[in-house]
Design a protein around this motif. Structure first.
Motif, PDB file in Angstrom:
ATOM      1  N   GLU A 129       0.820  -1.208   0.000  1.00 46.19           N
ATOM      2  CA  GLU A 129       0.000   0.000   0.000  1.00 46.19           C
ATOM      3  C   GLU A 129       0.858   1.263   0.000  1.00 46.19           C
ATOM      4  N   TRP A 130       2.179   1.065   0.151  1.00 45.39           N
ATOM      5  CA  TRP A 130       3.064   2.237   0.330  1.00 45.39           C
ATOM      6  C   TRP A 130       4.219   2.175  -0.658  1.00 45.39           C
ATOM      7  N   PHE A 131       4.447   3.255  -1.372  1.00 45.82           N
ATOM      8  CA  PHE A 131       5.536   3.344  -2.344  1.00 45.82           C
ATOM      9  C   PHE A 131       6.470   4.482  -1.937  1.00 45.82           C
ATOM     10  N   PRO A 132       7.660   4.150  -1.432  1.00 48.83           N
ATOM     11  CA  PRO A 132       8.566   5.193  -0.929  1.00 48.83           C
ATOM     12  C   PRO A 132       9.137   6.087  -2.028  1.00 48.83           C
ATOM     13  N   GLU A 133       9.189   5.599  -3.257  1.00 46.51           N
ATOM     14  CA  GLU A 133       9.729   6.344  -4.406  1.00 46.51           C
ATOM     15  C   GLU A 133      11.149   6.864  -4.152  1.00 46.51           C
ATOM     16  N   ASN A 134      11.971   6.015  -3.577  1.00 45.77           N
ATOM     17  CA  ASN A 134      13.364   6.398  -3.314  1.00 45.77           C
ATOM     18  C   ASN A 134      14.347   5.595  -4.157  1.00 45.77           C
ATOM     19  N   GLY A 135      13.843   4.952  -5.211  1.00 47.62           N
ATOM     20  CA  GLY A 135      14.697   4.147  -6.087  1.00 47.62           C
ATOM     21  C   GLY A 135      14.907   4.812  -7.442  1.00 47.62           C
ATOM     22  N   PRO A 136      15.170   4.025  -8.478  1.00 46.92           N
ATOM     23  CA  PRO A 136      15.397   4.568  -9.812  1.00 46.92           C
ATOM     24  C   PRO A 136      14.224   5.424 -10.287  1.00 46.92           C
ATOM     25  N   ARG A 137      14.523   6.357 -11.189  1.00 46.75           N
ATOM     26  CA  ARG A 137      13.537   7.342 -11.638  1.00 46.75           C
ATOM     27  C   ARG A 137      12.894   6.917 -12.963  1.00 46.75           C
ATOM     28  N   TYR A 138      11.568   6.957 -12.996  1.00 43.77           N
ATOM     29  CA  TYR A 138      10.777   6.613 -14.184  1.00 43.77           C
ATOM     30  C   TYR A 138       9.802   7.768 -14.446  1.00 43.77           C
ATOM     31  N   VAL A 139      10.165   8.691 -15.300  1.00 43.08           N
ATOM     32  CA  VAL A 139       9.295   9.835 -15.554  1.00 43.08           C
ATOM     33  C   VAL A 139       8.205   9.432 -16.544  1.00 43.08           C
ATOM     34  N   VAL A 140       6.959   9.554 -16.097  1.00 42.75           N
ATOM     35  CA  VAL A 140       5.794   9.232 -16.919  1.00 42.75           C
ATOM     36  C   VAL A 140       5.275  10.521 -17.534  1.00 42.75           C
ATOM     37  N   GLU A 141       4.880  10.464 -18.810  1.00 43.01           N
ATOM     38  CA  GLU A 141       4.228  11.624 -19.417  1.00 43.01           C
ATOM     39  C   GLU A 141       2.887  11.206 -19.998  1.00 43.01           C
ATOM     40  N   VAL A 142       1.852  12.007 -19.718  1.00 37.92           N
ATOM     41  CA  VAL A 142       0.562  11.837 -20.367  1.00 37.92           C
ATOM     42  C   VAL A 142       0.406  13.002 -21.342  1.00 37.92           C
ATOM     43  N   SER A 143       0.236  12.666 -22.608  1.00 42.85           N
ATOM     44  CA  SER A 143       0.091  13.670 -23.658  1.00 42.85           C
ATOM     45  C   SER A 143      -1.262  13.502 -24.315  1.00 42.85           C
ATOM     46  N   LEU A 144      -2.084  14.534 -24.223  1.00 42.10           N
ATOM     47  CA  LEU A 144      -3.436  14.489 -24.801  1.00 42.10           C
ATOM     48  C   LEU A 144      -3.499  15.405 -26.021  1.00 42.10           C
ATOM     49  N   LEU A 145      -3.874  14.844 -27.150  1.00 45.49           N
ATOM     50  CA  LEU A 145      -4.044  15.608 -28.381  1.00 45.49           C
ATOM     51  C   LEU A 145      -5.327  15.142 -29.061  1.00 45.49           C
ATOM     52  N   LYS A 146      -6.260  16.066 -29.179  1.00 45.11           N
ATOM     53  CA  LYS A 146      -7.556  15.762 -29.800  1.00 45.11           C
ATOM     54  C   LYS A 146      -8.206  14.533 -29.161  1.00 45.11           C
ATOM     55  N   ASP A 147      -8.156  14.508 -27.821  1.00 46.95           N
ATOM     56  CA  ASP A 147      -8.806  13.472 -27.005  1.00 46.95           C
ATOM     57  C   ASP A 147      -8.145  12.101 -27.092  1.00 46.95           C
ATOM     58  N   ARG A 148      -6.963  12.005 -27.706  1.00 45.51           N
ATOM     59  CA  ARG A 148      -6.192  10.763 -27.701  1.00 45.51           C
ATOM     60  C   ARG A 148      -5.071  10.915 -26.681  1.00 45.51           C
ATOM     61  N   ALA A 149      -5.004   9.978 -25.753  1.00 45.97           N
ATOM     62  CA  ALA A 149      -3.969  10.001 -24.717  1.00 45.97           C
ATOM     63  C   ALA A 149      -2.837   9.062 -25.098  1.00 45.97           C
ATOM     64  N   ILE A 150      -1.614   9.565 -25.018  1.00 45.24           N
ATOM     65  CA  ILE A 150      -0.428   8.729 -25.193  1.00 45.24           C
ATOM     66  C   ILE A 150       0.343   8.746 -23.881  1.00 45.24           C
ATOM     67  N   LEU A 151       0.616   7.578 -23.333  1.00 47.15           N
ATOM     68  CA  LEU A 151       1.366   7.434 -22.083  1.00 47.15           C
ATOM     69  C   LEU A 151       2.760   6.909 -22.393  1.00 47.15           C
ATOM     70  N   THR A 152       3.778   7.595 -21.885  1.00 46.81           N
ATOM     71  CA  THR A 152       5.155   7.213 -22.172  1.00 46.81           C
ATOM     72  C   THR A 152       6.010   7.203 -20.919  1.00 46.81           C
ATOM     73  N   LEU A 153       7.146   6.488 -21.007  1.00 38.96           N
ATOM     74  CA  LEU A 153       8.208   6.535 -19.994  1.00 38.96           C
ATOM     75  C   LEU A 153       9.441   7.156 -20.640  1.00 38.96           C
ATOM     76  N   ASP A 154      10.045   8.116 -19.948  1.00 35.11           N
ATOM     77  CA  ASP A 154      11.228   8.802 -20.465  1.00 35.11           C
ATOM     78  C   ASP A 154      12.488   8.032 -20.074  1.00 35.11           C
ATOM     79  N   THR A 155      13.229   7.530 -21.055  1.00 40.95           N
ATOM     80  CA  THR A 155      14.453   6.768 -20.779  1.00 40.95           C
ATOM     81  C   THR A 155      15.688   7.645 -20.714  1.00 40.95           C
ATOM     82  N   THR A 156      15.561   8.921 -21.104  1.00 40.42           N
ATOM     83  CA  THR A 156      16.727   9.774 -21.361  1.00 40.42           C
ATOM     84  C   THR A 156      17.133  10.645 -20.190  1.00 40.42           C
TER      85      THR A 156
END
Length: 382
Positions: A129-156
């Motif tokens: 039930e608990w996520f400390p978020e103290n490990g590796p970083r995974y940046v999530v992006e939600v991009s909405l264009l004309k009601d279409r959602a694209i979900l991505t993870l940034d590797t860079t």
């Protein structure tokens, strides 16, 4: 694991250049859109593309795409994606977002919904039930264009123009990715002399030397995905070893540049040294009017000052006229300049053979291309 959908983001106007780079790296299954090139790959390709792409901004993993007209649709669509395959129980996963021409126009609200959906999915798989978020970083992006959602993870992480060799900067530096694009859009190659009479911090020249020696631009930096369990150390080590083995530092370089500002030349020399190119590029303190490059069938590629105030604009006009005069004395040379100056061709004294609209940051520019003769075939690989 099935093939991944990867996205190489591209600065506006450079999508075709990024696609060409991907093709040269061996990727063929591509879709080119505004601001990005989507292609298929495996985990090792995350490593290779981060190391090798010269004009892209970042490499994203496309987690999924779906229609989202309501927050419920956004929540359920996000929750259905396989986040547990990527993000461990201690992973840090901030959510960034953007929305354009969509019903869900509140970006903070969309970010909150996506974050909540990912948490709910990870609760099921990681049984906590608990996520400390103290490990590796995974940046999530939600991009909405004309009601279409694209979900991505940034590797860079920090954008790919941050190669790691430029510790100091001059005023209004040219991004490394744009410098590489200018080179790739020209007809310059390692067998031809290259000169930049307004070299500033030397970015165009350093990028050229790295291209000539086949130095992967990402070799001297790190990426957050190096710490991802799903990729592992071995793949990154293999990709870096492959890149080191590909370096061809025995190719002679004919690369030089100058600038009227002594401090800029000091910065350029420091950056070249940091890039492993100390002494390989000839830097001089000279006004542009006195910069006469050596050799034949060379290329001048430059990013001259733009000028904001009236006095500065007059100086820029004078500089462009000087470029035109210099080129009269270099009949076998080609000339390329990126500039927002509308009257560039008038001041230069001749219409460009080609023009291409590019954006240097948010400044709309033209890439003016004056094409001289190509080298004789027996001296050229072109």
């Amino acid at each position: 694991m099935p093939r991944l959908q990867l996205i190489a983001t591209a600065p506006m106007g450079l999508e075709a250049v990024v696609a060409r780079e991907l093709k040269e790296l061996g990727y063929t299954d591509m879709e080119v859109e505004n601001g990005r090139v989507t292609f298929s790959g495996d985990l090792i390709d995350i490593c290779r593309c981060n190391l090798w792409l010269r004009t892209s901004d970042r490499i994203l993993v496309k987690m999924g795409e779906f229609t989202a007209l309501t927050f419920d649709e956004l929540f359920e669509g996000t929750k259905a994606l396989p986040w547990e395959e990527w993000i461990p129980a201690d992973g840090e996963f901030p959510v960034e977002g953007r929305s354009h021409k969509s019903q869900l126009s509140s970006v903070p609200a969309c970010q909150g919904i996506v974050k909540k959906a990912i948490v709910e999915k990870l609760k099921l798989s990681h049984r906590t039930e608990w996520f400390p978020e103290n490990g590796p970083r995974y940046v999530v992006e939600v991009s909405l264009l004309k009601d279409r959602a694209i979900l991505t993870l940034d590797t860079t992480g920090p954008a790919l123009h941050k190669r790691g060799y430029r510790k100091l900067v001059t005023e209004a530096p040219l991004k490394e990715t744009m410098a590489s694009a200018l080179l790739q859009l020209s007809r310059w190659g390692p067998h031809r002399p290259l000169y930049d009479p307004c070299c500033g911090s030397g970015t165009i020249l350093i990028e050229a030397a790295m291209m000539a020696w086949n130095i992967a631009p990402g070799l001297r930096r790190s990426f957050p995905s190096e710490h991802w369990d799903i990729i592992g150390d071995n793949l990154w080590e293999d990709a870096r070893e492959e890149a080191f083995d590909a370096v061809k530092d025995d190719i002679p370089l004919h690369i030089a540049g100058s600038d009227i500002d002594p401090k800029a030349i000091e910065v350029a020399k420091a950056a070249a040294k940091s890039a492993g190119l100390a002494g390989e590029i000839d830097f001089k303190v000279l006004p542009a009017a006195k910069a006469i490059p050596e050799g034949e069938f060379g290329c001048i590629i430059t990013n001259p000052p733009y000028g904001e105030r009236l006095s500065e604009k007059e100086e820029v006009e004078r500089l462009i006229r000087q470029f035109g005069s210099v080129m009269h004395s270099l009949p076998t040379w080609s000339f390329f300049a990126i500039s927002p100056t509308k009257q560039f061709e008038h001041y230069f004294g001749r219409k460009a053979d080609k023009r291409r609209k590019l954006f240097n940051g948010r400044i709309e520019c033209q890439y003016y291309q004056y094409l001289g003769p190509l080298p004789p075939r027996n001296k050229s690989a072109e």
